[in-house]
Motif scaffolding. Structure first.
Motif, short mmCIF file in Angstrom:
data_model
loop_
_atom_site.label_atom_id
_atom_site.label_comp_id
_atom_site.label_asym_id
_atom_site.label_seq_id
_atom_site.Cartn_x
_atom_site.Cartn_y
_atom_site.Cartn_z
N ARG A 38 0.84 -1.19 0.00
CA ARG A 38 0.00 0.00 0.00
C ARG A 38 0.88 1.25 0.00
N PRO A 39 0.59 2.20 -0.88
CA PRO A 39 1.42 3.41 -0.92
C PRO A 39 1.22 4.27 0.32
N VAL A 40 2.25 5.00 0.69
CA VAL A 40 2.16 5.98 1.77
C VAL A 40 1.75 7.30 1.13
N ASP A 41 0.54 7.78 1.48
CA ASP A 41 0.04 9.00 0.83
C ASP A 41 0.83 10.22 1.31
N ASP A 42 0.77 11.26 0.50
CA ASP A 42 1.58 12.46 0.77
C ASP A 42 1.19 13.13 2.08
N ALA A 43 -0.10 13.13 2.42
CA ALA A 43 -0.53 13.79 3.65
C ALA A 43 0.05 13.08 4.88
N THR A 44 0.04 11.74 4.85
CA THR A 44 0.60 10.99 5.98
C THR A 44 2.10 11.22 6.08
N LEU A 45 2.78 11.17 4.95
CA LEU A 45 4.23 11.38 4.96
C LEU A 45 4.56 12.77 5.49
N LEU A 46 3.77 13.77 5.10
CA LEU A 46 4.03 15.12 5.57
C LEU A 46 3.84 15.23 7.08
N ARG A 47 2.85 14.51 7.63
CA ARG A 47 2.67 14.51 9.09
C ARG A 47 3.89 13.92 9.78
N LEU A 48 4.45 12.88 9.21
CA LEU A 48 5.64 12.26 9.81
C LEU A 48 6.82 13.21 9.74
N LEU A 49 6.97 13.91 8.63
CA LEU A 49 8.07 14.86 8.50
C LEU A 49 7.88 16.05 9.44
N GLU A 50 6.61 16.46 9.65
CA GLU A 50 6.34 17.54 10.61
C GLU A 50 6.73 17.09 12.02
N ALA A 51 6.44 15.84 12.35
CA ALA A 51 6.83 15.31 13.66
C ALA A 51 8.35 15.35 13.82
N ALA A 52 9.04 14.93 12.77
CA ALA A 52 10.51 14.97 12.81
C ALA A 52 11.01 16.40 12.96
N THR A 181 29.44 19.01 3.34
CA THR A 181 29.14 19.31 4.75
C THR A 181 27.92 18.56 5.27
N VAL A 182 27.27 17.77 4.44
CA VAL A 182 26.04 17.08 4.82
C VAL A 182 26.32 15.60 5.09
N VAL A 183 25.88 15.13 6.26
CA VAL A 183 26.12 13.75 6.70
C VAL A 183 24.80 12.96 6.62
N PRO A 184 24.81 11.77 6.01
CA PRO A 184 23.61 10.92 6.04
C PRO A 184 23.50 10.22 7.39
N VAL A 185 22.62 10.71 8.24
CA VAL A 185 22.49 10.17 9.60
C VAL A 185 21.66 8.89 9.61
N ALA A 186 20.55 8.88 8.89
CA ALA A 186 19.67 7.70 8.92
C ALA A 186 19.09 7.45 7.53
N TYR A 187 19.25 6.22 7.06
CA TYR A 187 18.57 5.80 5.83
C TYR A 187 17.43 4.88 6.27
N LEU A 188 16.19 5.32 6.03
CA LEU A 188 15.02 4.64 6.56
C LEU A 188 14.14 4.08 5.44
N CYS A 189 13.51 2.96 5.73
CA CYS A 189 12.50 2.37 4.85
C CYS A 189 11.14 2.54 5.52
N LEU A 190 10.15 3.06 4.79
CA LEU A 190 8.84 3.35 5.36
C LEU A 190 7.74 2.69 4.54
N GLY A 191 6.75 2.11 5.24
CA GLY A 191 5.61 1.55 4.56
C GLY A 191 4.56 1.06 5.55
N HIS A 192 3.34 0.91 5.07
CA HIS A 192 2.28 0.40 5.92
C HIS A 192 2.61 -1.04 6.36
N VAL A 193 2.21 -1.36 7.58
CA VAL A 193 2.37 -2.72 8.11
C VAL A 193 1.06 -3.17 8.73
#
Length: 231
Positions: A38-52, A181-193
């Motif tokens: 199932r795709p992660v919709d843009d609104a949900t992803l934006l909420r997660l990024l806002e939390a971050a 000057t930019v460091v990759p701190v976390a490479y994450l995989c995201l999806g519905h479970v």
């Protein structure tokens, strides 16, 4: 002249709200193989990024950026970088651990609908920053707080998150075109479970166990145990 700053009223959450926070913390898992298609919709992803983006950051430096990756080509390149490093990693363990290591799925790069690289711009805020004058790594620690915020918000949304750390940084830098000057701190995989392990997967598979909290609490100085710590 700065206007006066008046703190807003604060107090504990309701019992239900507290329970929800602790449930997210206690049931958060590192997901590798439970992703649905199932795709992660843009609104949900934006909420997660806002939390971050609402994570604590020392000196309000906000050193993070978020690279959202849906490209199958980019995912394939990162997966190839993982595979090369994972072969090297397996050879680093003793024979019995190496076999167990090889049996554990350690990434969901091509399975997850969304990959996300959370980076830290170590030049943000200039050479001198509030709270960073004596510990230059506070920007990295702040970025990790953003990762945790996103992870807990994702758990509340029913989105699984898996952290991939097995790769050579230089390869990921090249794939994603990161500035120096930019460091990759976390490479994450995201999806519905739809299902998660009741305990951390590495514990369920016999790799390690959660340490007793009481063994990790000291009083006033290292090694000095409180009489009734965590009891």
């Amino acid at each position: 002249m700065q206007p006066p700053v008046t703190p807003a009223p604060a107090g504990p959450f309701s019992a239900a709200e507290q329970a929800a926070v602790y449930r997210a913390i206690e049931t958060r898992r590192d997901v590798r193989s439970q992703f649905t298609d199932r795709p992660v919709d843009d609104a949900t992803l934006l909420r997660l990024l806002e939390a971050a983006h609402h994570a604590p950051s020392v000196g309000l430096m906000q050193p993070w950026n978020f690279i959202v990756i849906r490209s199958l080509t980019v995912k394939a390149q990162v997966h190839a970088a993982f595979a090369r490093a994972n072969t090297e990693a397996a050879a680093m363990f003793a024979a019995d651990r190496s076999a167990l290591y090889a049996s554990i799925k350690l990434q969901g790069i091509t399975d997850a609908p969304v990959n996300l690289c959370i980076t830290c711009d170590r030049s943000r805020g200039g050479p001198v920053g509030l709270g960073r004058t004596h510990n230059r790594d506070m920007d990295l620690y702040s970025t990790v707080c953003a990762v945790q915020n996103l992870w807990l918000a994702a758990r509340a949304e029913g989105i699984g998150v898996g952290w991939v750390s097995i790769f050579h940084e230089a390869e990921v830098r090249d794939i994603l075109g990161l500035p120096e000057t930019v460091v990759p701190v976390a490479y994450l995989c995201l999806g519905h479970v739809d299902a998660l392990y009741e305990e951390p997967e590495l514990q369920a598979r016999g790799w390690a166990r959660r340490l007793p909290l009481a063994d990790l609490i000291f009083a006033d100085r290292w090694g000095q145990t409180a009489p009734d710590a965590a009891q």
